[in-house]
Scaffold this active site. Structure first.
Site, PDB file in Angstrom:
ATOM      1  N   HIS A  40       0.833  -1.210   0.000  1.00  0.00           N
ATOM      2  CA  HIS A  40       0.000   0.000   0.000  1.00  0.00           C
ATOM      3  C   HIS A  40       0.870   1.263   0.000  1.00  0.00           C
ATOM      4  CE1 HIS A  40      -3.966  -1.898   0.234  1.00  0.00           C
ATOM      5  NE2 HIS A  40      -3.348  -2.843   0.919  1.00  0.00           N
ATOM      6  N   THR A  41       2.018   1.160  -0.610  1.00  0.00           N
ATOM      7  CA  THR A  41       2.888   2.327  -0.769  1.00  0.00           C
ATOM      8  C   THR A  41       2.882   2.824  -2.218  1.00  0.00           C
ATOM      9  OG1 THR A  41       4.687   0.750  -1.057  1.00  0.00           O
ATOM     10  CG2 THR A  41       4.501   1.800   1.105  1.00  0.00           C
ATOM     11  N   GLY A 125      -7.640 -14.564  -7.482  1.00  0.00           N
ATOM     12  CA  GLY A 125      -8.171 -13.968  -6.247  1.00  0.00           C
ATOM     13  C   GLY A 125      -7.283 -14.212  -5.047  1.00  0.00           C
ATOM     14  N   SER A 129      -1.814 -11.226  -8.284  1.00  0.00           N
ATOM     15  CA  SER A 129      -1.902 -10.380  -9.475  1.00  0.00           C
ATOM     16  C   SER A 129      -2.266 -11.128 -10.748  1.00  0.00           C
ATOM     17  CB  SER A 129      -0.596  -9.612  -9.706  1.00  0.00           C
ATOM     18  OG  SER A 129      -0.415  -8.692  -8.686  1.00  0.00           O
ATOM     19  N   ASP A 175       1.580  -3.965  -9.652  1.00  0.00           N
ATOM     20  CA  ASP A 175       1.339  -5.304 -10.180  1.00  0.00           C
ATOM     21  C   ASP A 175       1.666  -5.396 -11.671  1.00  0.00           C
ATOM     22  OD1 ASP A 175       0.385  -5.510  -7.619  1.00  0.00           O
ATOM     23  OD2 ASP A 175      -1.726  -5.613  -8.194  1.00  0.00           O
TER      24      ASP A 175
HETATM   25  C1  GLA Z   1      -3.042  -4.351  -4.940  1.00  0.00           C
HETATM   26  C2  GLA Z   1      -2.902  -3.211  -5.942  1.00  0.00           C
HETATM   27  C3  GLA Z   1      -1.481  -2.662  -5.942  1.00  0.00           C
HETATM   28  C4  GLA Z   1      -1.006  -2.340  -4.539  1.00  0.00           C
HETATM   29  C5  GLA Z   1      -1.290  -3.487  -3.585  1.00  0.00           C
HETATM   30  C6  GLA Z   1      -0.981  -3.147  -2.149  1.00  0.00           C
HETATM   31  O1  GLA Z   1      -2.255  -5.434  -5.358  1.00  0.00           O
HETATM   32  O2  GLA Z   1      -3.242  -3.644  -7.240  1.00  0.00           O
HETATM   33  O3  GLA Z   1      -1.417  -1.538  -6.787  1.00  0.00           O
HETATM   34  O4  GLA Z   1      -1.575  -1.152  -4.079  1.00  0.00           O
HETATM   35  O5  GLA Z   1      -2.641  -3.922  -3.657  1.00  0.00           O
HETATM   36  O6  GLA Z   1       0.376  -2.933  -1.975  1.00  0.00           O
END
Ligand code: GLA
Length: 383
Positions: A40-41, A125, A129, A175
């Site tokens: 979440h960065t 899921g 990714s 991702d």
């Molecule tokens: C998901 C989002 C990414 C990223 C992560 C958390 O995978 O697609 O862009 O924000 O959550 O790090």
């Protein structure tokens, strides 16, 4: 239990294409990812350290579609047959493909009138990714068909736009960027402001274990957007462009207590990523593991995006032989966690986790993974 070898989605996609339509023109492959630290960065202009997995999504494509109508015919191993025609309705998974087609066409790349088979080895899921891999594989396939090659960051940007504008999830760049741009044998330090990837070798005496809790997320997009909004509010209150620019000392100036905790996660997590990269250079696997543990605590308590299955498997992993550190990976709530494990203990680590984990009657799956290369297109596919 061995290290996972590159799986065979590509072979299966080509075989399936052969059965239906003859030889394809090309095979486009894009890997899933596991994020080692830096969660979440990405949408805070910060740092992450993902690596590509030996699991990929493969698209075998040929221009055997109906060129006049522009119809697109898909035969997917997991989801069956589908025709994408005009603006017709499609099932949820195919919106990623429709998005790729529409956005590529809008940039002037011809993107209709083809047939393809799709196969994957990426669990869906599971926070590995699979959606980004589908987007990247589809973008590269259609670019190659048009005689074009784009830099990984441009492929990633288009994939992210598919998520943001067509699917409706305000995700960051991580991702798609790692799927498009990973270098085999390396994790990548991603600077999400400069949009650069710096290949970073992992110490040899440890191995990455990806652990699937068997749980799957429900309505995670609502929470995702909520966390993102909290970060934007905090940045605005501090007068910075993004939380990347905030320091620990700034946090006291955030008036809302919840927003302050969210921001504290982001600020401390960015620092942990850079710290892990340093320790990769010096070979300090104990230090890397400790930082992964701290990352999990911060995501669980400050950012509140862990989940009961993730907490359970992380706890079990930490008690397993050779475990140096463990944390949830990806967006959170459900799906997979990741651990750093002493290579000599990898097999006993794996059986320990599989034997003890039973959250909600799910069975754990554990894969020992070496970092794979990024997406590629093969034009010499033969049956
Ligand atoms: C998901 C989002 C990414 C990223 C992560 C958390 O995978 O697609 O862009 O924000 O959550 O790090």
């Amino acid at each position: 239990v061995g290290v996972v070898e590159q799986r065979a989605a590509g072979r299966r996609a080509v075989d399936r294409f052969g059965t239906r339509w003859g030889a394809p023109d090309l095979l486009s492959t894009a890997p899933g990812r596991v994020n080692l630290i830096g969660e979440h960065t990405d949408y805070n202009d910060g740092f992450t350290l993902p690596m590509a997995l030996p699991f990929a999504t493969a698209i075998a494509l040929g221009s055997t579609g109906d060129r006049e109508s522009g119809d697109v015919r898909i035969d997917s191993t997991g989801f069956g047959e589908l025709v994408i025609a005009g603006d017709g309705e499609v099932p949820a998974w195919a919106r990623h493909l429709v998005g790729v087609i529409e956005l590529l066409e809008a940039t002037g790349v011809p993107a209709r009138g083809w047939s393809a088979t799709i196969d994957t080895d990426i669990p869906t899921g599971a926070s590995l990714s699979s959606s980004a891999a589908l987007e990247v594989a589809a973008i590269n396939a259609l670019l190659a068909r048009a005689g074009l090659t784009w830099a990984p960051i441009d492929v990633a940007r288009l994939g992210r736009r598919v998520e943001n504008e067509i699917v409706g999830l305000q995700s960051g760049i991580m991702d798609q960027f790692i799927s498009a741009g990973a270098v085999a044998g390396h994790a990548s330090l991603m600077d999400c402001r400069e949009l650069t990837l710096t290949p970073t070798p992992l110490p040899n005496d440890a191995v990455i274990a990806v652990m699937d809790t068997g749980t799957r997320r429900v309505l995670a997009d609502v929470a995702y957007d909520d966390r993102r909004a909290a970060c934007e509010r905090a940045a605005a209150e501090l007068g910075v462009a993004a939380l990347r620019d905030a320091t620990i000392d700034d946090l006291d100036r955030i008036s809302d207590a919840t927003d302050r905790r969210r921001a504290r996660h982001v600020v401390t997590e960015n620092a942990r990523v850079l710290d892990v990269v340093e320790r990769c250079r010096s070979g300090d696997i104990v230090g890397i593991g400790e930082l992964m543990d701290l990352s999990h605590e911060s995501l669980r308590d400050d950012y509140e995006v862990s989940g009961p299955g993730l907490d359970a498997i992380v706890d079990i992993a930490r008690g397993a032989p050779g475990c140096l550190g463990a944390r949830m990976t990806g967006g959170g709530f459900a799906g997979c966690a990741v651990a750093l494990v002493r290579r000599t203990d990898a097999e006993s680590f794996t059986s320990h986790v599989i034997e003890r984990y039973d959250h909600d009657r799910h069975e754990a799956r554990v894969w020992l993974c070496e970092p794979s290369g990024g997406a590629s297109v093969d034009r010499t596919v033969c049956l």
